[in-house]
Design a protein around this motif. Structure first.
Motif, PDB file in Angstrom:
ATOM      1  N   ARG A 290      -5.824  12.729 -23.580  1.00 27.54           N
ATOM      2  CA  ARG A 290      -5.081  13.792 -22.940  1.00 27.54           C
ATOM      3  C   ARG A 290      -5.182  13.719 -21.455  1.00 27.54           C
ATOM      4  O   ARG A 290      -3.901  13.363 -20.747  1.00 27.54           O
ATOM      5  N   LEU A 291      -6.356  14.209 -21.380  1.00 26.05           N
ATOM      6  CA  LEU A 291      -7.095  15.242 -20.062  1.00 26.05           C
ATOM      7  C   LEU A 291      -6.280  13.332 -18.989  1.00 26.05           C
ATOM      8  O   LEU A 291      -6.422  13.826 -17.876  1.00 26.05           O
ATOM      9  N   ALA A 292      -7.407  12.162 -19.290  1.00 21.61           N
ATOM     10  CA  ALA A 292      -6.929  10.939 -18.425  1.00 21.61           C
ATOM     11  C   ALA A 292      -5.682  11.005 -17.920  1.00 21.61           C
ATOM     12  O   ALA A 292      -5.835   9.815 -17.021  1.00 21.61           O
ATOM     13  N   THR A 293      -5.228  10.694 -18.689  1.00 19.89           N
ATOM     14  CA  THR A 293      -3.282  10.322 -18.554  1.00 19.89           C
ATOM     15  C   THR A 293      -2.580  11.536 -17.870  1.00 19.89           C
ATOM     16  O   THR A 293      -1.690  11.390 -17.753  1.00 19.89           O
ATOM     17  N   LEU A 294      -2.754  12.140 -17.208  1.00 20.24           N
ATOM     18  CA  LEU A 294      -2.011  13.581 -17.091  1.00 20.24           C
ATOM     19  C   LEU A 294      -1.183  12.899 -15.715  1.00 20.24           C
ATOM     20  O   LEU A 294      -2.082  12.160 -15.123  1.00 20.24           O
ATOM     21  N   VAL A 295      -0.371  12.871 -15.326  1.00 17.79           N
ATOM     22  CA  VAL A 295       0.615  12.918 -14.579  1.00 17.79           C
ATOM     23  C   VAL A 295       1.189  13.778 -13.814  1.00 17.79           C
ATOM     24  O   VAL A 295       1.709  14.841 -13.864  1.00 17.79           O
TER      25      VAL A 295
END
Length: 438
Positions: free
Chosen positions: A115-120
């Motif tokens: 989740r943290l790695a794919t925040l936009v």
């Protein structure tokens, strides 16, 4: 005749599961009541985990390095599991094997990392819910295993809309889901589930508002028609003031739903504001008891009359006072107020206090730099806007002259207001040591 166990809901907040000793204490409380009751146990994130997840989210959303903060959060939960002896054979570098079906500590941390790695950019509130909700999931996996209880994911059951960070409940769907899924489980022993979180029809996680685990307990109690809800706190019951802020607080032995709703609305920290209504509708009493001294009387909140109450003192920190003035010196009319209220609702700034004069309108809200900037962007062309931050909002419920004098002494009041039973004022934060009540 065989005794039919009564159904009760217990809620344990972050302070009651802040370390391994606290979890063991929770277990002792549950064991004392598990024989005579069917228990559904709602658990919050452990200790300051929600704050840590908020920090993680802010770092990731800003594109900054969050690896150290994530490692610290992981270590905290893994150390907790080891100290509770949930996986004594796990090597120090491994995540303890704590699992319920396809849900495990290791898998939850993998999902959090994803989740943290794919925040936009954008969708701040939606992404906030997907990250911060992991605190309750991690806590309940550990607590359920420590209690040898059943683990229940509440997100498919508590159906909400897409109001991120303050999901609005679909009550009929939620009640059907809870009764169908939860009632059959009680024959297998206590159930542990999450506070604070829910889910949309499409399967996205929502949260119910900061400190919303009390509300979760009330939702389950309403749907299951429980005999009672008990909120276990680190205080002796419902007090007339926060003992961390005010000296010499007084415990209320009994108090009505109505009084409690008002105290919660004004910011009393013991009960989440939405908790009372579903309990009052079904006349389910709410007990506030101390996990430090479980045998103590605590407070009973319910129907009926009670003795006159001592004045209640409530403080809300981190407040913002916003004043709107018409640019052409015309009166603040109903049309002006409609515009201001509309934008306040749109940016989701909750009004804690409001007051108007001929050419100005002032509101006190919880401070959010992000939401305040959105408000200013939409209204500064129409109004002259002034605001002050780092303020405090004080409320005295059931006030008298003595209580007003006690609380206002030595303070600079920026705004004040009173009704028949309630006195409120906004003041600037005083330097440490200048407030005789602290």
């Amino acid at each position: 005749m065989q005794h039919t166990p009564v159904l009760k809901v217990y809620k344990f907040g972050g302070a009651s599961v802040k370390d391994a000793g606290s979890v063991r204490n929770l277990g002792r409380i549950v064991r004392e009541h598990a024989q005579e009751s069917q228990l559904l146990i709602v658990v919050s994130a452990m200790g300051k985990t929600t704050n840590a997840l908020e920090e993680l989210f802010q770092l990731a959303h800003a594109g900054q390095d969050y690896s150290t903060a994530l490692a610290a959060l992981k270590k905290f939960h893994c150390d907790m599991a080891r100290e509770l002896n949930l996986d004594a054979d796990a090597p120090p570098e491994a995540v303890p094997h704590v699992t319920f079906g396809d849900v495990s500590l290791a898998r939850l941390f993998e999902q959090l990392g994803d989740r943290l790695a794919t925040l936009v950019p954008g969708e701040f509130d939606r992404q906030y819910d997907q990250v911060v909700s992991f605190g309750e999931l991690l806590a309940t996996v550990i607590v359920a295993r420590a209690l040898a209880a059943q683990w229940l994911d509440c997100r498919p059951l508590l159906r909400t809309d897409h109001t991120w960070r303050e999901g609005r409940l679909d009550w009929p769907t939620t009640e059907r889901n809870v009764r169908a899924e939860v009632l059959p489980l009680f024959s297998q022993g206590p159930i542990v589930t999450q506070g604070f979180v829910g889910g949309t029809a499409s399967g996205q996680t929502t949260t119910l508002g900061r400190e919303g685990s009390d509300y979760t307990a009330a939702i389950f109690a309403y749907c299951l028609q429980a005999e009672s809800v008990t909120i276990w706190k680190d205080v002796a019951g419902l007090l007339n003031a926060d003992p961390k802020v005010f000296a010499d607080p007084v415990r209320y032995p009994r108090i009505s739903y109505q009084e409690t709703i008002e105290m919660a609305y004004y910011g009393a920290s013991v009960i989440h504001p939405k908790t009372i209504k579903p309990l009052a509708v079904r006349h389910i009493p709410l007990l506030v008891k101390s996990f430090v001294d479980p045998a103590a009387e605590g407070t009973r909140i319910g129907d009926g009359r009670h003795e006159p109450l001592a004045p209640a003192f409530i403080r809300k920190d981190n407040q913002c006072l916003i004043s709107f003035e018409s640019k052409d010196l015309t009166f603040i009319s109903e049309e002006n107020l409609e515009v201001i209220f509309g934008v306040l609702a749109q940016v989701r700034l909750k009004i804690n206090l409001m007051q108007n004069s001929a050419i100005s309108f002032s509101v006190c809200t919880d401070f959010s730099a992000y939401r305040l900037e959105k408000l200013l962007d939409q209204l500064r062309s129409q109004f002259t806007i002034h605001y002050n931050t780092d303020l405090e909002l004080y409320t005295i419920k059931n006030y008298d002259a003595t209580s007003i004098a006690r609380l206002t002494r030595g303070r600079r009041l920026l705004l004040e207001q009173r009704t028949r039973q309630t006195f409120q004022f906004v003041s600037q934060t005083l330097p440490a040591g200048q407030d005789a009540l602290l």
